[in-house]
Design a protein around this motif. Structure first.
Motif, PDB file in Angstrom:
ATOM      1  N   VAL A 153       0.799  -1.206   0.126  1.00  0.00           N
ATOM      2  CA  VAL A 153       0.118  -0.039   0.124  1.00  0.00           C
ATOM      3  C   VAL A 153       0.825   1.138   0.023  1.00  0.00           C
ATOM      4  O   VAL A 153       2.113   1.055   0.186  1.00  0.00           O
ATOM      5  N   PRO A 154       0.411   2.551  -0.192  1.00  0.00           N
ATOM      6  CA  PRO A 154       1.195   3.554  -0.299  1.00  0.00           C
ATOM      7  C   PRO A 154       2.146   3.653   0.906  1.00  0.00           C
ATOM      8  O   PRO A 154       3.457   4.170   0.705  1.00  0.00           O
ATOM      9  N   ALA A 155       1.487   3.514   2.156  1.00  0.00           N
ATOM     10  CA  ALA A 155       2.376   3.549   3.358  1.00  0.00           C
ATOM     11  C   ALA A 155       1.829   3.162   4.373  1.00  0.00           C
ATOM     12  O   ALA A 155       0.404   2.847   4.451  1.00  0.00           O
ATOM     13  N   THR A 156       2.496   2.581   5.375  1.00  0.00           N
ATOM     14  CA  THR A 156       1.864   1.903   6.630  1.00  0.00           C
ATOM     15  C   THR A 156       2.590   2.115   7.739  1.00  0.00           C
ATOM     16  O   THR A 156       3.653   2.795   7.540  1.00  0.00           O
ATOM     17  N   HIS A 157       2.153   1.894   8.861  1.00  0.00           N
ATOM     18  CA  HIS A 157       2.833   1.917  10.202  1.00  0.00           C
ATOM     19  C   HIS A 157       3.052   0.792  10.916  1.00  0.00           C
ATOM     20  O   HIS A 157       2.148  -0.438  10.714  1.00  0.00           O
ATOM     21  N   ALA A 158       4.099   0.643  11.694  1.00  0.00           N
ATOM     22  CA  ALA A 158       4.281  -0.670  12.465  1.00  0.00           C
ATOM     23  C   ALA A 158       4.026  -0.142  14.109  1.00  0.00           C
ATOM     24  O   ALA A 158       4.354   0.937  14.513  1.00  0.00           O
ATOM     25  N   TYR A 159       3.116  -0.849  14.710  1.00  0.00           N
ATOM     26  CA  TYR A 159       2.577  -0.670  16.048  1.00  0.00           C
ATOM     27  C   TYR A 159       3.297  -1.306  17.114  1.00  0.00           C
ATOM     28  O   TYR A 159       3.739  -2.496  16.883  1.00  0.00           O
TER      29      TYR A 159
END
Length: 260
Positions: free
Chosen positions: A86-92
């Motif tokens: 996807v265009p960008a993501t986060h690691a939580y």
């Protein structure tokens, strides 16, 4: 004469060890403290050829591009299992979208999944939404569709990420995602990607100008990262050809078709 972008300097090739980009995005520079030529993304593999004064001279695995990155941006290589799709993501911190985010990752970043829950994948960097990842060995089928993921991304000379990208970086991201080998700069792409064609434009054709490249969406439209809009945008092909020539950057130099 060999291309220094793709041919390691023998005077600097004093070692050869594998490393991995350990920050969301790292500049690949022409020389220590020099201008950015390209970027490498989290999880991408490089071969370290020389190290001195906080800089590492490396060659990127994805396209063979050579340059300098800060030593602090490199880490121990891991076997990546997935890529960001996807265009960008986060690691939580935890498998909870309300937990603190630890790291932002751009399209194409490579990660190692250790375990999975219903909605999240656990990685050494944190928990990433499962829907934002695809198996590392999977390929997309439509470069223009991948390029569209970057719509609105700011134009950045030498950029390769969702936070900033240039014309050749956009084309490379789109083609590599579809399993099509692609070098990093537009002049290299013009010489090596696909074959020259003439006549009507087809989806996923490439149009080149001196120092610029665009990806055809349909017979009348192209998508490109461009300094005119300072972003990734769609543009009418005929209008773009006229605008670029009127601006002094010349005519189309090549029309090529990947996969031919």
């Amino acid at each position: 004469m060999s291309d220094p972008r793709l041919t390691p300097d023998p005077a600097l090739a004093s070692q050869s060890r594998a490393a991995q980009v350990a920050v969301p995005v790292a500049d690949l520079c022409r020389r220590p403290d020099g201008p950015r030529d390209r970027q490498v993304l989290f999880g991408e593999q490089v071969t370290v050829l020389h190290e001195a004064s906080g800089w590492a001279y490396v060659q990127a695995e994805k396209d063979g591009y050579c340059g300098y990155v800060l030593q602090s941006t490199l880490g121990t290589p891991r076997n990546a299992t997935h890529r960001v799709c996807v265009p960008a993501t986060h690691a939580y911190v935890s498998a909870d979208l309300k937990s603190p985010d630890l790291l932002s990752l751009s399209y194409g970043a490579r990660v190692t999944v250790r375990a999975e829950t219903k909605d999240f994948a656990e990685t050494p960097q944190g928990h990433i939404p499962r829907g934002h990842l695809a198996p590392i060995d999977s390929h997309e089928e439509d470069p223009a569709q991948i390029a569209a993921l970057f719509l609105g991304t700011p134009y950045l000379w030498g950029g390769n990420s969702r936070w900033g990208i240039d014309c050749s970086g956009l084309v490379q991201a789109a083609l590599l995602a579809c399993g099509i080998p692609c070098p990093g700069d537009s002049d290299q792409q013009e010489k090596t990607v696909g074959a020259p064609v003439s006549g009507a434009y087809q989806r996923n054709d490439l149009l080149f100008w001196k120092g610029h490249v665009a990806l055809v969406v349909d017979g009348e439209t192209m998508i490109h990262a461009n300094a005119h809009a300072m972003a990734v945008s769609y543009e009418n092909i005929a209008d773009a050809i006229a605008r670029i020539e009127a601006g002094g950057d010349g005519r189309v130099t090549a029309h090529r078709r990947p996969g031919v």
